[in-house]
Design a protein around this motif. Structure first.
Motif, short mmCIF file in Angstrom:
data_model
loop_
_atom_site.label_atom_id
_atom_site.label_comp_id
_atom_site.label_asym_id
_atom_site.label_seq_id
_atom_site.Cartn_x
_atom_site.Cartn_y
_atom_site.Cartn_z
N TYR A 193 -11.03 23.62 -12.45
CA TYR A 193 -10.94 24.21 -10.85
C TYR A 193 -9.89 25.37 -10.65
CZ TYR A 193 -16.11 23.20 -9.97
OH TYR A 193 -17.40 22.38 -10.81
N ILE A 194 -9.14 24.80 -10.46
CA ILE A 194 -7.30 25.67 -10.05
C ILE A 194 -7.11 26.36 -11.04
CG2 ILE A 194 -5.43 25.74 -9.63
CD1 ILE A 194 -5.35 23.23 -7.59
N ALA A 195 -7.28 26.03 -12.50
CA ALA A 195 -7.46 26.92 -13.39
C ALA A 195 -8.20 27.84 -14.08
CB ALA A 195 -6.78 26.11 -14.91
N VAL A 196 -9.09 27.69 -13.26
CA VAL A 196 -10.32 28.98 -13.55
C VAL A 196 -9.79 30.21 -12.36
CG1 VAL A 196 -12.68 29.50 -13.12
CG2 VAL A 196 -12.18 27.68 -14.24
N ILE A 197 -9.77 29.50 -11.09
CA ILE A 197 -9.13 30.32 -10.39
C ILE A 197 -7.73 31.31 -10.70
CG2 ILE A 197 -9.07 30.36 -7.66
CD1 ILE A 197 -10.21 28.02 -6.77
N LEU A 198 -6.88 30.52 -10.80
CA LEU A 198 -5.71 31.61 -11.68
C LEU A 198 -5.60 31.73 -12.34
CD1 LEU A 198 -3.07 29.02 -10.21
CD2 LEU A 198 -3.57 30.57 -9.13
N ARG A 199 -6.86 31.91 -13.53
CA ARG A 199 -7.44 32.96 -14.34
C ARG A 199 -7.41 34.58 -13.79
NH1 ARG A 199 -8.40 29.23 -18.43
NH2 ARG A 199 -10.72 28.32 -17.40
N ASN A 200 -8.32 34.66 -13.42
CA ASN A 200 -9.26 35.07 -12.21
C ASN A 200 -9.32 35.50 -11.02
OD1 ASN A 200 -10.22 38.05 -12.42
ND2 ASN A 200 -12.19 37.12 -13.47
N PRO A 201 -8.07 35.67 -10.74
CA PRO A 201 -8.22 35.40 -9.44
C PRO A 201 -8.93 36.45 -8.24
CG PRO A 201 -6.23 36.56 -10.02
CD PRO A 201 -6.88 35.56 -10.91
N ALA A 202 -9.37 37.34 -9.07
CA ALA A 202 -10.23 38.62 -8.46
C ALA A 202 -11.42 38.44 -7.97
CB ALA A 202 -10.27 39.78 -9.22
N THR A 203 -12.12 37.82 -9.20
CA THR A 203 -13.22 36.85 -8.70
C THR A 203 -13.54 35.50 -8.39
OG1 THR A 203 -13.64 37.13 -10.94
CG2 THR A 203 -14.10 39.16 -9.77
N ALA A 204 -12.91 35.28 -8.89
CA ALA A 204 -13.41 33.28 -8.77
C ALA A 204 -12.83 32.90 -7.62
CB ALA A 204 -11.93 32.86 -9.72
N TYR A 205 -12.48 33.09 -6.72
CA TYR A 205 -12.36 33.17 -5.09
C TYR A 205 -13.68 33.37 -4.74
CZ TYR A 205 -7.10 31.83 -4.78
OH TYR A 205 -6.35 31.56 -4.51
N ASP A 206 -14.51 34.33 -4.91
CA ASP A 206 -15.50 34.65 -4.31
C ASP A 206 -16.85 34.12 -4.87
OD1 ASP A 206 -14.11 36.95 -2.53
OD2 ASP A 206 -14.78 38.82 -4.42
N GLU A 207 -16.68 34.03 -6.24
CA GLU A 207 -17.30 32.72 -6.50
C GLU A 207 -17.40 31.86 -6.40
OE1 GLU A 207 -17.19 33.45 -11.00
OE2 GLU A 207 -17.33 35.30 -11.09
N ALA A 208 -16.74 30.81 -6.25
CA ALA A 208 -16.67 28.98 -5.25
C ALA A 208 -16.67 29.68 -3.99
CB ALA A 208 -14.89 29.62 -5.50
N VAL A 209 -17.22 30.71 -3.13
CA VAL A 209 -16.72 30.44 -1.88
C VAL A 209 -18.34 30.56 -2.13
CG1 VAL A 209 -16.99 31.68 -0.03
CG2 VAL A 209 -14.82 31.54 -1.12
N ARG A 210 -18.75 31.49 -2.50
CA ARG A 210 -20.52 32.22 -2.90
C ARG A 210 -21.58 29.92 -3.01
NH1 ARG A 210 -19.57 37.50 -4.70
NH2 ARG A 210 -19.86 36.33 -6.65
N ASP A 211 -20.99 29.78 -4.16
CA ASP A 211 -21.24 28.57 -5.04
C ASP A 211 -20.96 27.61 -3.55
OD1 ASP A 211 -22.12 27.34 -6.75
OD2 ASP A 211 -20.24 25.69 -7.07
#
Length: 140
Positions: free
Chosen positions: A72-90
């Protein structure tokens, strides 16, 4: 990582008991740890290992937990612009579906990863995520 842990990580939906709560916890920890990481390989994994030992007694489950967080950290750091929002929504969606998931998060574990020596942007991101998690744990 042992072969068994790798296998359980890869096929967690099939072979792990309560894998959804494990993934939920992993996503929450990844969300709070990622702002303090420069890359997926440069993170505070020693503190994470200590926390994982406190949460899970079973070594294989603990290793799976750590591996999922790293993914998950790798996914978030690859695309931080949208990954944080998606993770919070999930996380928000999962808590609305199952209120007991929020009770799985111990804020004392989360607060170990909150750092004051980060840039203002990253520190605010961690602070907002922590506040969101505190609200979620109070709602349930």
């Amino acid at each position: 990582m042992s072969i068994k842990s790798w296998f359980l990580t890869s096929f967690r939906e099939i072979f792990l008991y309560h894998y959804r709560s494990l993934e939920f916890r992993a996503k929450v920890f990844a969300l709070i740890i990622a702002p303090s990481c420069e890359s997926a390989k440069v993170c505070d994994f020693t503190t994470l290992k200590k926390v994982a030992e406190e949460i899970y007694a079973d070594r294989h489950r603990r290793e799976v937990f750590l591996n999922i967080i790293k993914e998950y950290i790798a996914v978030i750091l690859r695309n931080p612009a949208t990954a944080y929002d998606e993770a919070v929504r999930d996380i928000n969606r999962k808590v609305k579906i199952d209120k007991n998931l929020a009770k799985k998060i111990d804020m004392s574990h989360i607060n170990r990863f909150v750092k004051a020596d980060l840039s203002e942007e990253r520190r605010l991101l961690q602070q907002r995520i922590t506040e969101f998690l505190e609200v979620q744990s109070k709602i349930s």
